[in-house]
Design an enzyme around this catalytic site. Structure first.
Site, mmCIF file in Angstrom:
data_model
loop_
_atom_site.group_PDB
_atom_site.id
_atom_site.type_symbol
_atom_site.label_atom_id
_atom_site.label_comp_id
_atom_site.label_asym_id
_atom_site.label_seq_id
_atom_site.Cartn_x
_atom_site.Cartn_y
_atom_site.Cartn_z
ATOM 1 N N ASP A 7 0.852 -1.191 0.000
ATOM 2 C CA ASP A 7 0.000 0.000 0.000
ATOM 3 C C ASP A 7 0.889 1.242 0.000
ATOM 4 O O ASP A 7 1.879 1.330 0.732
ATOM 5 C CB ASP A 7 -0.923 -0.011 1.222
ATOM 6 C CG ASP A 7 -2.070 0.964 1.076
ATOM 7 O OD1 ASP A 7 -3.229 0.513 0.959
ATOM 8 O OD2 ASP A 7 -1.814 2.196 1.069
ATOM 9 N N ILE A 8 0.520 2.227 -0.793
ATOM 10 C CA ILE A 8 1.318 3.441 -0.941
ATOM 11 C C ILE A 8 1.254 4.312 0.318
ATOM 12 O O ILE A 8 2.124 5.159 0.542
ATOM 13 C CB ILE A 8 0.844 4.230 -2.187
ATOM 14 C CG1 ILE A 8 1.927 5.136 -2.722
ATOM 15 C CG2 ILE A 8 -0.450 4.988 -1.916
ATOM 16 C CD1 ILE A 8 1.634 5.680 -4.118
ATOM 17 N N ASN A 65 -12.724 -3.134 2.839
ATOM 18 C CA ASN A 65 -13.619 -1.983 2.927
ATOM 19 C C ASN A 65 -14.609 -2.067 1.759
ATOM 20 O O ASN A 65 -14.201 -2.260 0.608
ATOM 21 C CB ASN A 65 -12.824 -0.683 2.833
ATOM 22 C CG ASN A 65 -11.927 -0.461 4.027
ATOM 23 O OD1 ASN A 65 -12.275 -0.839 5.152
ATOM 24 N ND2 ASN A 65 -10.771 0.140 3.813
ATOM 25 N N GLY A 81 -15.074 3.537 3.940
ATOM 26 C CA GLY A 81 -13.699 3.912 3.637
ATOM 27 C C GLY A 81 -13.158 3.391 2.325
ATOM 28 O O GLY A 81 -11.977 3.586 2.031
ATOM 29 N N GLN A 82 -14.003 2.738 1.509
ATOM 30 C CA GLN A 82 -13.493 2.268 0.221
ATOM 31 C C GLN A 82 -13.278 3.454 -0.709
ATOM 32 O O GLN A 82 -14.182 4.294 -0.882
ATOM 33 C CB GLN A 82 -14.459 1.259 -0.418
ATOM 34 C CG GLN A 82 -13.866 0.605 -1.662
ATOM 35 C CD GLN A 82 -14.770 -0.461 -2.286
ATOM 36 O OE1 GLN A 82 -15.894 -0.677 -1.840
ATOM 37 N NE2 GLN A 82 -14.274 -1.105 -3.325
ATOM 38 N N HIS A 106 -10.331 -5.518 -3.300
ATOM 39 C CA HIS A 106 -8.984 -5.693 -2.745
ATOM 40 C C HIS A 106 -9.070 -6.039 -1.281
ATOM 41 O O HIS A 106 -9.933 -5.551 -0.557
ATOM 42 C CB HIS A 106 -8.126 -4.443 -2.941
ATOM 43 C CG HIS A 106 -8.731 -3.180 -2.416
ATOM 44 N ND1 HIS A 106 -9.677 -2.463 -3.119
ATOM 45 C CD2 HIS A 106 -8.546 -2.506 -1.258
ATOM 46 C CE1 HIS A 106 -10.026 -1.390 -2.426
ATOM 47 N NE2 HIS A 106 -9.374 -1.401 -1.277
ATOM 48 N N HIS A 152 -6.974 -5.757 2.212
ATOM 49 C CA HIS A 152 -5.832 -5.190 2.934
ATOM 50 C C HIS A 152 -5.296 -6.269 3.872
ATOM 51 O O HIS A 152 -6.072 -6.876 4.632
ATOM 52 C CB HIS A 152 -6.282 -4.015 3.818
ATOM 53 C CG HIS A 152 -6.809 -2.822 3.095
ATOM 54 N ND1 HIS A 152 -6.068 -1.674 2.913
ATOM 55 C CD2 HIS A 152 -8.024 -2.576 2.536
ATOM 56 C CE1 HIS A 152 -6.805 -0.770 2.273
ATOM 57 N NE2 HIS A 152 -8.000 -1.293 2.035
HETATM 58 P P1 AMP Z 1 -9.631 1.419 0.150
HETATM 59 O O1 AMP Z 1 -9.628 2.765 0.827
HETATM 60 O O2 AMP Z 1 -10.076 0.288 1.028
HETATM 61 O O3 AMP Z 1 -10.375 1.472 -1.165
HETATM 62 O O4 AMP Z 1 -8.109 1.075 -0.163
HETATM 63 C C1 AMP Z 1 -7.418 1.616 -1.229
HETATM 64 C C2 AMP Z 1 -5.975 1.618 -0.834
HETATM 65 O O5 AMP Z 1 -5.199 1.808 -1.985
HETATM 66 C C3 AMP Z 1 -5.578 2.730 0.149
HETATM 67 O O6 AMP Z 1 -5.082 2.140 1.354
HETATM 68 C C4 AMP Z 1 -4.502 3.509 -0.600
HETATM 69 O O7 AMP Z 1 -3.460 3.942 0.242
HETATM 70 C C5 AMP Z 1 -4.032 2.503 -1.621
HETATM 71 N N1 AMP Z 1 -3.466 3.063 -2.823
HETATM 72 C C6 AMP Z 1 -3.946 4.084 -3.563
HETATM 73 N N2 AMP Z 1 -3.172 4.284 -4.643
HETATM 74 C C7 AMP Z 1 -2.182 3.352 -4.588
HETATM 75 C C8 AMP Z 1 -1.052 3.045 -5.409
HETATM 76 N N3 AMP Z 1 -0.791 3.732 -6.540
HETATM 77 N N4 AMP Z 1 -0.232 2.044 -5.033
HETATM 78 C C9 AMP Z 1 -0.485 1.349 -3.899
HETATM 79 N N5 AMP Z 1 -1.532 1.580 -3.087
HETATM 80 C C10 AMP Z 1 -2.367 2.571 -3.422
#
Ligand code: AMP
Ligand code: ZN
Length: 119
Positions: A35-36, A92, A98-99, A105, A107
């Protein structure tokens, strides 16, 4: 067609390689990457290569792929050595929960203590 890549989807672009990611594992049906914006010492996302907006929709359409995603969460936990202390798998689902990326995906979070109930 159900499950096909969506042009405006960030995670479809990670699957295709158009957006870079720190990939830690890949199978025929899944990709796992860091995760970024990590919320724990280990924070890895496991995604299906096919596009569905959330985990339940994926489960309904392609249950084997959802099973592949879950199996991969365990493989990630083992590789990251968080399986002994315990880890959390979060899907999520919906903006109110929080999605922010509407490509299913999981986590995988670990390496620190976890609170319950979650925030
Ligand atoms: P959600 O909020 O459950 O939809 O999770 C989306 C996740 O994607 C968040 O935790 C972000 O930090 C992560 N995210 C967004 N852009 C990227 C990216 N380019 N590379 C890796 N993770 C990312
Ligand atoms: Zn997608």
């Amino acid at each position: 067609m159900a499950g096909e890549a969506q042009p405006d989807c960030l995670f479809c672009k990670i699957v295709s390689g158009d957006v870079p990611a720190t990939i830690v594992r890949e199978t025929d049906s899944t990709v796992a990457f860091r995760d970024i914006n990590p919320q724990a010492p280990t924070h890895v996302l496991v995604i299906p290569k096919v596009h569905y907006p959330d985990a339940a929709t994926l489960a309904a359409a392609e249950p084997q792929v959802l099973a592949d995603v879950l199996r991969e969460t365990g493989e990630v936990a083992g590789a990251e050595e968080i399986d002994g202390t315990g880890y959390r798998v979060v899907f999520n689902t919906g903006a109110g929960a929080g999605q922010t990326v509407f490509h299913a995906h999981a986590h995988v979070l670990g390496g620190r203590g976890m609170q319950w109930p979650p925030g």
